[in-house]
Design an enzyme around this catalytic site. Sequence first.
Site: not given
Ligand code: CP
Ligand code: NVA
Length: 330
Positions: A108, A135, A138, A231, A272, A317
């Site tokens: 990540r 992502h 997700q 989001d 999400c 998830r």
């Molecule tokens: N939705 C999601 O990716 O959540 P986190 O940032 O908590 O992993």
């Molecule tokens: N768009 C958000 C998603 C988090 C799961 C981010 O990248 O912070």
Amino acid sequence: MPRSLSGRSFLKLLDFSTEEIQYLLELAKDFKRMKRAGTPHKYLAGKNIVLLFEKTSTRTRCSFEVAGNDLGMGVTYLDPGSSQMGKKESLEDTAKVLGRMFDGIEYRGFDQQIVEDLAKHAGVPVWNGLTTDFHPTQMLADVLTIEEHFGHYKGLTMVFMGDARNNVANSLMVVSAKLGINFVACGPKDNMPEKKLVDTCKKIAKENGCTITLTEDVKKGTKNADVIYTDIWVSMGEPDEIWEKRIKLLSPYQVNDAVMKNANPGAIFLHCLPSFHDLETTIGVDIHKKFGLPEMEVTDKVFRSPQSKVFDEAENRMHTIKAVMYATLK
Ligand code: CP
Ligand code: NVA
């Protein structure tokens, strides 16, 4: 039944066929049933995976950890400050070292190119747990949640409200095109997905009998929606200074009662997560002090309404990430 996904990386949904995505969803359903029934499924005992996080996480990290443990694997977590990658050691060297010790790597972080390069050099499957562009894990959870609720997903209409060019919106557009879901990006024109990705998705959508629509008009955009998705307005890695501009730009795209009433009667709400829907977070409180907003991308009322399926989505998830790891490592 698609060809085996064994040995493949999971970097973005564009790399996967409709059948392969459907296969992962079927696997996730099997794993969810097993988990619910308490049936052990340590199919990957003896393997080890590493989770490399350059941004924070609750759901993604926990999903990989729990799913890894359920499958019988050893799981190592490296937090944003504790690997040498990029500081004392190149991405290529890090990938080669991790690939010698682990059977799979989750990443990540920032540019999509980083996760693509990790996969190029690691020699083991690499899974994208969120980059600035995509992502993909997700979306599997999102579609599983939609299917559980409606009994199907093909032909439904999903509307993403707000920052429609972020990682989540991009990936939703791709998965919709691949699975025959009509996708609407509803937001200001500065926050629309890149033309190149839109054109690619439109082509895929045509093959699968669905449409991709971009609109700034909330009334038109949310009409006939089966799924309303949003989001946060500022994603991880973006500067704090951007909040003021985003609040101005995206406030008209807040998911509230009016939006849900304009959608189809049986419409559901997805997010999400994490979400700024009340004043129970430090950032939420800070924004409230500065700009007076008690809630942001979704009202607390919609978030807590029966139409909201966000916690089913969060649970999914784990089941879907388990499917991805199993399919690529077995
Ligand atoms: N939705 C999601 O990716 O959540 P986190 O940032 O908590 O992993
Ligand atoms: N768009 C958000 C998603 C988090 C799961 C981010 O990248 O912070």
